[in-house]
Design an enzyme around this catalytic site. Structure first.
Site, PDB file in Angstrom:
ATOM      1  N   GLY A 140       2.046   4.976  -0.616  1.00  0.00           N
ATOM      2  CA  GLY A 140       1.419   6.274  -0.876  1.00  0.00           C
ATOM      3  C   GLY A 140       2.485   7.293  -1.264  1.00  0.00           C
ATOM      4  O   GLY A 140       2.751   7.539  -2.436  1.00  0.00           O
ATOM      5  N   ARG A 141       3.144   7.819  -0.240  1.00  0.00           N
ATOM      6  CA  ARG A 141       4.149   8.868  -0.436  1.00  0.00           C
ATOM      7  C   ARG A 141       5.182   8.537  -1.509  1.00  0.00           C
ATOM      8  O   ARG A 141       5.542   9.377  -2.329  1.00  0.00           O
ATOM      9  CB  ARG A 141       4.876   9.092   0.900  1.00  0.00           C
ATOM     10  CG  ARG A 141       5.867  10.240   0.899  1.00  0.00           C
ATOM     11  CD  ARG A 141       6.752  10.201   2.151  1.00  0.00           C
ATOM     12  NE  ARG A 141       6.007   9.963   3.359  1.00  0.00           N
ATOM     13  CZ  ARG A 141       5.463  10.919   4.116  1.00  0.00           C
ATOM     14  NH1 ARG A 141       5.645  12.178   3.820  1.00  0.00           N
ATOM     15  NH2 ARG A 141       4.764  10.616   5.195  1.00  0.00           N
ATOM     16  N   TYR A 193       4.253  18.251  11.317  1.00  0.00           N
ATOM     17  CA  TYR A 193       5.309  17.306  11.712  1.00  0.00           C
ATOM     18  C   TYR A 193       6.679  17.952  11.709  1.00  0.00           C
ATOM     19  O   TYR A 193       7.682  17.231  11.696  1.00  0.00           O
ATOM     20  CB  TYR A 193       5.402  16.115  10.744  1.00  0.00           C
ATOM     21  CG  TYR A 193       4.140  15.551  10.177  1.00  0.00           C
ATOM     22  CD1 TYR A 193       3.282  14.796  10.979  1.00  0.00           C
ATOM     23  CD2 TYR A 193       3.836  15.702   8.834  1.00  0.00           C
ATOM     24  CE1 TYR A 193       2.143  14.232  10.438  1.00  0.00           C
ATOM     25  CE2 TYR A 193       2.691  15.137   8.288  1.00  0.00           C
ATOM     26  CZ  TYR A 193       1.844  14.404   9.104  1.00  0.00           C
ATOM     27  OH  TYR A 193       0.725  13.835   8.567  1.00  0.00           O
ATOM     28  N   ARG A 248       2.499  20.077   6.142  1.00  0.00           N
ATOM     29  CA  ARG A 248       3.446  19.155   6.759  1.00  0.00           C
ATOM     30  C   ARG A 248       4.444  19.844   7.702  1.00  0.00           C
ATOM     31  O   ARG A 248       4.728  19.293   8.766  1.00  0.00           O
ATOM     32  CB  ARG A 248       4.168  18.306   5.704  1.00  0.00           C
ATOM     33  CG  ARG A 248       3.205  17.445   4.880  1.00  0.00           C
ATOM     34  CD  ARG A 248       3.906  16.507   3.911  1.00  0.00           C
ATOM     35  NE  ARG A 248       4.773  15.584   4.601  1.00  0.00           N
ATOM     36  CZ  ARG A 248       6.082  15.694   4.698  1.00  0.00           C
ATOM     37  NH1 ARG A 248       6.726  16.673   4.076  1.00  0.00           N
ATOM     38  NH2 ARG A 248       6.770  14.831   5.392  1.00  0.00           N
ATOM     39  N   TYR A 267       0.587  14.213   0.691  1.00  0.00           N
ATOM     40  CA  TYR A 267       0.165  14.776   1.976  1.00  0.00           C
ATOM     41  C   TYR A 267       0.264  16.298   1.985  1.00  0.00           C
ATOM     42  O   TYR A 267       0.568  16.895   3.018  1.00  0.00           O
ATOM     43  CB  TYR A 267       0.960  14.153   3.139  1.00  0.00           C
ATOM     44  CG  TYR A 267       0.800  12.644   3.185  1.00  0.00           C
ATOM     45  CD1 TYR A 267      -0.430  12.067   3.504  1.00  0.00           C
ATOM     46  CD2 TYR A 267       1.860  11.796   2.861  1.00  0.00           C
ATOM     47  CE1 TYR A 267      -0.588  10.691   3.514  1.00  0.00           C
ATOM     48  CE2 TYR A 267       1.702  10.413   2.866  1.00  0.00           C
ATOM     49  CZ  TYR A 267       0.478   9.869   3.200  1.00  0.00           C
ATOM     50  OH  TYR A 267       0.322   8.512   3.199  1.00  0.00           O
ATOM     51  N   GLU A 314       0.838  -1.211   0.000  1.00  0.00           N
ATOM     52  CA  GLU A 314       0.000   0.000   0.000  1.00  0.00           C
ATOM     53  C   GLU A 314       0.868   1.254   0.000  1.00  0.00           C
ATOM     54  O   GLU A 314       0.806   2.059   0.933  1.00  0.00           O
ATOM     55  CB  GLU A 314      -0.876   0.014   1.259  1.00  0.00           C
ATOM     56  CG  GLU A 314      -1.707  -1.235   1.488  1.00  0.00           C
ATOM     57  CD  GLU A 314      -2.192  -1.376   2.935  1.00  0.00           C
ATOM     58  OE1 GLU A 314      -1.801  -0.571   3.811  1.00  0.00           O
ATOM     59  OE2 GLU A 314      -2.950  -2.318   3.190  1.00  0.00           O
ATOM     60  N   CYS A 343      -2.617  33.515   9.931  1.00  0.00           N
ATOM     61  CA  CYS A 343      -2.404  34.116  11.250  1.00  0.00           C
ATOM     62  C   CYS A 343      -2.089  33.057  12.302  1.00  0.00           C
ATOM     63  O   CYS A 343      -2.903  32.785  13.189  1.00  0.00           O
ATOM     64  CB  CYS A 343      -3.632  34.910  11.649  1.00  0.00           C
ATOM     65  SG  CYS A 343      -4.040  36.135  10.406  1.00  0.00           S
ATOM     66  N   GLU A 344      -0.944  32.420  12.171  1.00  0.00           N
ATOM     67  CA  GLU A 344      -0.468  31.408  13.118  1.00  0.00           C
ATOM     68  C   GLU A 344       1.047  31.443  13.074  1.00  0.00           C
ATOM     69  O   GLU A 344       1.626  31.472  11.981  1.00  0.00           O
ATOM     70  CB  GLU A 344      -0.874  29.984  12.667  1.00  0.00           C
ATOM     71  CG  GLU A 344      -2.335  29.688  12.616  1.00  0.00           C
ATOM     72  CD  GLU A 344      -2.940  29.397  13.969  1.00  0.00           C
ATOM     73  OE1 GLU A 344      -2.188  29.114  14.936  1.00  0.00           O
ATOM     74  OE2 GLU A 344      -4.171  29.471  14.063  1.00  0.00           O
TER      75      GLU A 344
HETATM   76  C1  LIG Z   1      -1.038   6.007   5.198  1.00  0.00           C
HETATM   77  C2  LIG Z   1      -1.086   4.547   4.975  1.00  0.00           C
HETATM   78  C3  LIG Z   1      -0.381   3.982   3.918  1.00  0.00           C
HETATM   79  C4  LIG Z   1       0.542   4.776   3.022  1.00  0.00           C
HETATM   80  O1  LIG Z   1       1.629   5.263   3.713  1.00  0.00           O
HETATM   81  P1  LIG Z   1       2.847   5.975   2.925  1.00  0.00           P
HETATM   82  O2  LIG Z   1       3.793   6.343   3.989  1.00  0.00           O
HETATM   83  O3  LIG Z   1       2.258   7.166   2.258  1.00  0.00           O
HETATM   84  O4  LIG Z   1       3.378   4.995   1.959  1.00  0.00           O
HETATM   85  C5  LIG Z   1      -0.510   2.623   3.695  1.00  0.00           C
HETATM   86  N1  LIG Z   1      -1.308   1.861   4.492  1.00  0.00           N
HETATM   87  C6  LIG Z   1      -1.997   2.373   5.530  1.00  0.00           C
HETATM   88  C7  LIG Z   1      -2.825   1.493   6.347  1.00  0.00           C
HETATM   89  C8  LIG Z   1      -1.899   3.732   5.807  1.00  0.00           C
HETATM   90  O5  LIG Z   1      -2.567   4.232   6.849  1.00  0.00           O
END
Ligand SMILES: *Cc1c(COP(=O)(O)O)cnc(C)c1O
Length: 429
Positions: free
Chosen positions: A290-291, A331, A327, A386, A288, A358-359
Site C-alpha cells: 500500500g504505502r 501515530y 498521521r 493514509y 499487498e 480545536c484539538e
Molecule cells: C494495510 C494492509 C496492507 C498494506 O500495508 P502497507 O503498509 O500500506 O503496505 C496490506 N495487507 C493488509 C492485510 C493490510 O491490512
C-alpha cells in the site's frame, strides 16, 4: 535543514523538484495548482506511483505473481485506475472498497479481501462477483464464510492469515504480526484450522497469507515471517492440503525522513532467494503493498494563515489540519514540510506547524525551521498514503481536493467537498 537560499538540502521524493526556486510535481507548478484549486490540496505524481510499482514488478519478474495494491492507503478512483491499468490487482478490506475496485474495472479474480470483520453481506457481495481470495482471520469467520458460500451454492476461495509472531520493528499501532495483535490466526492453531477448512464444503483452500505491519524498513522481519510461514506450509501440505499461493502482505516502508527502507526489488531478491533455498520457488507469490506504492507520490499543499510567535513555542497556523493529515495525531508520524517558493533568509525560526482544528493533537510538524510569512504555501511531503483515505469532516471541514499530475498535465481527480456535500444526509427535526 535549509540552505541560505531556503532550499532543502536533503533529497526530495522522486518527481518532486525545485525549478527556479518553485516547487514542482513532475511538470506542474504547485503554486499554480494552489491558485487554481485552492488549499489544502493533495497533488500526486503518476510517474512516482508507476516507478514504485516497477520496482516490485522487476523484483518479481519471471515468477508467477500477483501484486495487489492495498487500496486503503489511498482509494481515490483515479489512483486505483492508474495502478490497475499498470497490472495491479487490489487488496480490499470492505464492501465499499470492493465497489470502488469494480468501478475501475479490476478483474475480480485479482481481488483479495482482507480484514478481521467481514460481514455476511460483504461475503455475499464478494462471492457473487467472484473475487480471487478471502484472507480469513479467525475460525469463526471461516465458519460463517463456509455457511454463506454453501447458501449460494459456491465454494469460497480462502487463505488463512497467519500471525507469525515476529516483531516488524515499527510503531506499535502499525505492527500487526505479534502475539497480542487482533490480526491473524496464532501459529500453533494454523494447521488445525487448515484441516478444518479443507473439510468444509463451502470452502476451497487456495493459499496462506501474513502481513506483519507497516512502515517496515528492514529485511530481517520479512525473512523471519517468511520462514515461519514456510514452516507452516510444510506442515499443512504434509497433512494433505495443497497451498497454491503464498501471500506475504504489504508493509514495506518509505523514506519520510532519513528512513532507509530497502528498494522493493532488492527486498524481493533476498526473499526469493530464501524461498528458492527452501524449495517453494514454484509457488505463486502474492503481495499487498500500500504505502510503498503511493506514499511518496503525494504532497499536501497548505497555506500559512497566521504566525503566532510565543514565549515557549512559535506556532505556524496553516489551513490543513488533522482531518486532512491524520498521521501525526494518530501515530506521532513525521512528514517533511517544505516551502513551495523558498525565501532567502538568514535565520529561519523554529515553528510548530498546526492546523485550525480545536484539538491540541492537531499538529502537522514540530520544531520546523522555516522562513515564511502568512500567505506562503507549504508542501507537506510523503502525503500520498493514509492521508486522504483517512481524512474526515471533523470541525465541519470539507475534505481537500486531489490532483493527479501526469507530465505537464494536471487532472482534478476529486473536487473539494462542499458544505452541501457534507450535510446532504442530515435532516432537521
Ligand atoms: C494495510 C494492509 C496492507 C498494506 O500495508 P502497507 O503498509 O500500506 O503496505 C496490506 N495487507 C493488509 C492485510 C493490510 O491490512
Amino acid at each position: 535543514m535549509t540552505t541560505l537560499a531556503g532550499l532543502p538540502t536533503t533529497p526530495l521524493p522522486p518527481f518532486v523538484t525545485y525549478q527556479d526556486q518553485q516547487l514542482m510535481v513532475e511538470g506542474a507548478s504547485l503554486a499554480a495548482l494552489a491558485r487554481e484549486h485552492g488549499t489544502p490540496l493533495f497533488v500526486y505524481s503518476r510517474a512516482a506511483m508507476l516507478q514504485a510499482l516497477a520496482a516490485y514488478q522487476r523484483g518479481l519478474a519471471g515468477r508467477r505473481h500477483l501484486i495487489c495494491y492495498a487500496m486503503k492507503a489511498n482509494s481515490s478512483l483515479a489512483i486505483l485506475q492508474t495502478l490497475v491499468a499498470a497490472g495491479c490487482g487490489l487488496d480490499i478490506v470492505s464492501g465499499g472498497e470492493l465497489e470502488r475496485a469494480l468501478a475501475v474495472g479490476v478483474d475480480p479474480t485479482k481481488v483479495i479481501f482482507s480484514g478481521v470483520g467481514k460481514t455476511r453481506a460483504e461475503m455475499r457481495q464478494a462471492l457473487s462477483v467472484g473475487i480471487g481470495c478471502f484472507n480469513v482471520e479467525s475460525r469463526a469467520e471461516l465458519d460463517v464464510l463456509d455457511e454463506v458460500a454453501r447458501g449460494m451454492g459456491l465454494r469460497a476461495p480462502v487463505s488463512i492469515r497467519v500471525n507469525p509472531n515476529v516483531d516488524a520493528q515499527t510503531h506499535p499501532y502499525i505492527s500487526t504480526g505479534l502475539k497480542g495483535n487482533k490480526f491473524g490466526i496464532a501459529h500453533e492453531d494454523v494447521l488445525s484450522t487448515y484441516q478444518h477448512a479443507a473439510a468444509c464444503e463451502g470452502l476451497r483452500v487456495v493459499g496462506i497469507d501474513c502481513h506483519i505491519g507497516s512502515q517496515i524498513t528492514q529485511t530481517g522481519p520479512y525473512l523471519d515471517a517468511m520462514d515461519r510461514v514456510l514452516d507452516l506450509v510444510e506442515q499443512i501440505e504434509a497433512a494433505g492440503v495443497p497451498i497454491e499461493h503464498i501471500d506475504f502482505g504489504g508493509g514495506l516502508g518509505i523514506d519520510y525522513q532519513g528512513d532507509n527502507p530497502p528498494e522493493a526489488d532488492v527486498l524481493w531478491q533476498a526473499l526469493l532467494q530464501r524461498l528458492d533455498v527452501r524449495g517453494f520457488g514454484d509457488r505463486q507469490i502474492c503481495i499487498e503493498p500500500g504505502r510503498s506504492l503511493v506514499g511518496n507520490a503525494g504532497v499536501c499543499l497548505t497555506e500559512v494563515l497566521y504566525l503566532k510567535p510565543g514565549e515557549q513555542k512559535n506556532f505556524l497556523i496553516v489551513d490543513a489540519a488533522m482531518n486532512d493529515l491524520p498521521r501525526p495525531a494518530m501515530y506521532q508520524a513525521f512528514h517533511r514540510i517544505v516551502p513551495v517558493a523558498p525565501r532567502a533568509s538568514e535565520d529561519a525560526p523554529t515553528w510548530d506547524v498546526v492546523g485550525p482544528v480545536c484539538e491540541s493533537g492537531d499538529w502537522i510538524g514540530r520544531d520546523r525551521a522555516l522562513a515564511v510569512q502568512s500567505g506562503d504555501l507549504l508542501a507537506v511531503l510523503s502525503a500520498g498514503a493514509y492521508c486522504m483515505s483517512m481524512a474526515s469532516n471533523y470541525n465541519t471541514r470539507g475534505r481537500a481536493a486531489e490532483v493527479l499530475v501526469d507530465g505537464a498535465h494536471a487532472h482534478l481527480i476529486r473536487a473539494r467537498e462542499s458544505l452541501t456535500d457534507q450535510t446532504r444526509l442530515e435532516r432537521l427535526l
